[in-house]
Design a protein around this motif. Structure first.
Motif, PDB file in Angstrom:
ATOM      1  N   GLY A   1      40.338  -4.722  17.313  1.00 29.05           N
ATOM      2  CA  GLY A   1      40.786  -4.993  15.961  1.00 29.05           C
ATOM      3  C   GLY A   1      40.391  -3.910  14.977  1.00 29.05           C
ATOM      4  N   LEU A   2      39.330  -3.159  15.311  1.00 31.19           N
ATOM      5  CA  LEU A   2      38.881  -2.059  14.455  1.00 31.19           C
ATOM      6  C   LEU A   2      39.521  -0.729  14.851  1.00 31.19           C
ATOM      7  N   GLY A   3      40.469  -0.782  15.786  1.00 30.53           N
ATOM      8  CA  GLY A   3      41.224   0.411  16.147  1.00 30.53           C
ATOM      9  C   GLY A   3      40.646   1.233  17.279  1.00 30.53           C
ATOM     10  N   VAL A   4      39.656   0.695  18.004  1.00 25.66           N
ATOM     11  CA  VAL A   4      39.067   1.441  19.123  1.00 25.66           C
ATOM     12  C   VAL A   4      39.995   1.329  20.333  1.00 25.66           C
ATOM     13  N   SER A   5      40.323   2.454  20.951  1.00 23.67           N
ATOM     14  CA  SER A   5      41.219   2.443  22.102  1.00 23.67           C
ATOM     15  C   SER A   5      40.532   1.821  23.312  1.00 23.67           C
ATOM     16  N   ARG A   6      41.332   1.180  24.166  1.00 29.28           N
ATOM     17  CA  ARG A   6      40.786   0.531  25.370  1.00 29.28           C
ATOM     18  C   ARG A   6      40.077   1.532  26.265  1.00 29.28           C
ATOM     19  N   ALA A   7      40.504   2.783  26.262  1.00 28.19           N
ATOM     20  CA  ALA A   7      39.907   3.797  27.131  1.00 28.19           C
ATOM     21  C   ALA A   7      38.455   4.091  26.765  1.00 28.19           C
ATOM     22  N   ARG A   8      38.063   3.776  25.529  1.00 25.01           N
ATOM     23  CA  ARG A   8      36.683   4.044  25.105  1.00 25.01           C
ATOM     24  C   ARG A   8      35.767   2.830  25.285  1.00 25.01           C
ATOM     25  N   ILE A   9      36.297   1.742  25.824  1.00 23.92           N
ATOM     26  CA  ILE A   9      35.523   0.509  25.983  1.00 23.92           C
ATOM     27  C   ILE A   9      35.244   0.269  27.465  1.00 23.92           C
ATOM     28  N   HIS A  10      33.977   0.097  27.800  1.00 17.58           N
ATOM     29  CA  HIS A  10      33.552  -0.164  29.182  1.00 17.58           C
ATOM     30  C   HIS A  10      32.830  -1.500  29.216  1.00 17.58           C
ATOM     31  N   GLU A  11      33.159  -2.331  30.212  1.00 14.76           N
ATOM     32  CA  GLU A  11      32.640  -3.693  30.230  1.00 14.76           C
ATOM     33  C   GLU A  11      32.006  -4.036  31.576  1.00 14.76           C
ATOM     34  N   GLU A  12      30.958  -4.845  31.513  1.00 13.50           N
ATOM     35  CA  GLU A  12      30.396  -5.457  32.715  1.00 13.50           C
ATOM     36  C   GLU A  12      29.957  -6.871  32.350  1.00 13.50           C
ATOM     37  N   ILE A  13      30.462  -7.843  33.104  1.00 11.80           N
ATOM     38  CA  ILE A  13      30.159  -9.247  32.862  1.00 11.80           C
ATOM     39  C   ILE A  13      28.965  -9.651  33.718  1.00 11.80           C
TER      40      ILE A  13
END
Length: 377
Positions: free
Chosen positions: A255-267
């Motif tokens: 929502g703040l405009g950060v591209s998905r490519a810059r987001i890394h996730e681990e659940i």
């Protein structure tokens, strides 16, 4: 990089059991010289621990998590992230992981009550793609609870190796007493006061200074993050912890405009039960086979009714890689060579990985009569 080689188990000796909080410990393993290259890791990777249960009340093997009660002779596996910084230019002499006690957890209970210095546990070589190769730049993380574990390795390694790097850590915990690696994070703040920014939020305890208590939900993060950071300056975001926190943080960032490519996730925690499928539902053929390439050898086997592709392969190849069987750790990642599948849940693979043809074998069911997987890619 350690993840390029297929993961294997080796017995490693426990050299330290450090109590972090009332419900968490850190285990340190010695890595013998002949295995050090096999355990070379990138900051953010994890280890799977394996335990075969023995007669009730005895002190046995190693690893995994699952139901509170496991039948004798059952194999249990559990993944824990490496929290120690990756050594520069050499393979590790030791590995350290954090273990939080899970209510009814078969391995975490064993770790807290039975594991002692001198024990030998079965430890898989490092795996996982929630990683950062140290490079100059500004990085940030939003973590909850034990989600600090891989991020501690990422941040420490980055700050030690890259004088031009900065790191902002936003961490959420219930109380100060329940906060894992409190001293280690405080040490980072002392060592790198100009390059390490720490923001702590407690959900069940008021702080004398800093942010008000409460959960870090999407609305709160959307207001907090741009107040802390110039959003365009952050090269990579690392989100780790319970599913709800990670999803809230991702929505806030997008929502703040950060591209998905810059987001890394681990659940780290996913409630049991059905989860939304990440691939369209499709019917399962009455008869289907899976062909699997594993460690340079190939085989073809019939898929039994209701089985995942991993379960089919395991019936015929006990060395097939897996850890959680819950679609979370990504250890069973395989390339879909041909055919089509349905994945029940996916909390491990990034969108670019699924688009490239990778699947989680533990969550995959055939939707064509023939499916071919390659675990070696």
């Amino acid at each position: 990089m350690a993840a390029a080689a297929r993961a294997r188990f080796h017995r490693l000796r426990v050299t330290a059991v450090d109590r972090l909080t009332d419900d968490s410990v850190a285990l340190t393993f010695a890595v013998p010289e002949e295995l050090r290259e096999a355990y070379r890791y990138t900051p953010g990777q994890h280890l799977a621990l394996r335990r075969t249960t023995v007669a009730s009340g005895t002190h046995g093997g190693a690893a995994g998590a699952g139901a509170a009660e496991a039948s004798d002779g059952a194999e249990i596996r559990r993944t824990y992230s490496i929290c120690s910084p990756a050594p520069a230019g050499e393979a590790p002499h030791a590995l350290r992981v954090g273990v939080r006690l899970v209510d009814g957890g078969a391995f975490s209970t064993y770790a807290h009550k039975e594991i002692a210095v001198g024990d030998e546990l079965e430890v898989m070589t490092p795996a996982g793609r929630f990683t950062l190769d140290p490079a100059p730049g500004h990085y940030a993380a939003v973590v909850g609870g034990s989600g600090i574990t891989p991020v501690l390795s990422i941040a420490t390694t980055l700050l030690e190796r890259e004088p031009q790097a900065r790191f902002c850590l936003i961490r959420s915990d219930r109380t100060t007493a329940s906060t894992m690696f409190l001293e280690e994070v405080a040490d980072l703040k002392d060592r790198y006061p100009d390059r390490f920014q720490l923001v702590t939020v407690l959900s069940r305890e008021e702080q004398q200074a800093g942010l008000a208590s409460g959960r870090l939900d999407e609305e709160r993060l959307a207001a907090l993050l741009p107040a802390l950071l110039a959003m365009d300056s952050v090269a990579g975001w690392f989100l780790c912890g319970p599913l709800g926190l990670v999803q809230s943080a991702e929505r806030a960032l997008r929502g703040l405009g950060v591209s998905r490519a810059r987001i890394h996730e681990e659940i780290f925690h996913v409630d049991d039960g059905p989860a939304p499928a990440r691939t369209p539902l499709a019917s399962t053929p009455a008869h289907s086979t899976v062909t699997a390439q594993l460690d340079g050898r190939s085989g073809t086997w019939p898929v039994q009714d209701g089985e995942s592709l991993l379960e089919t392969v395991l019936r015929n190849r006990a060395d097939a890689p897996y850890a959680c069987k819950g679609g979370v750790c990504g250890t069973c990642r395989a390339f879909l060579v041909s055919g089509s599948i349905r994945m029940d849940r996916n909390f491990a693979l990034e969108p670019e990985e699924t688009e490239a043809g990778y699947v989680l074998a533990c969550q995959s069911h055939p939707t064509t009569e023939k499916v071919e997987l390659d675990f070696d890619r």
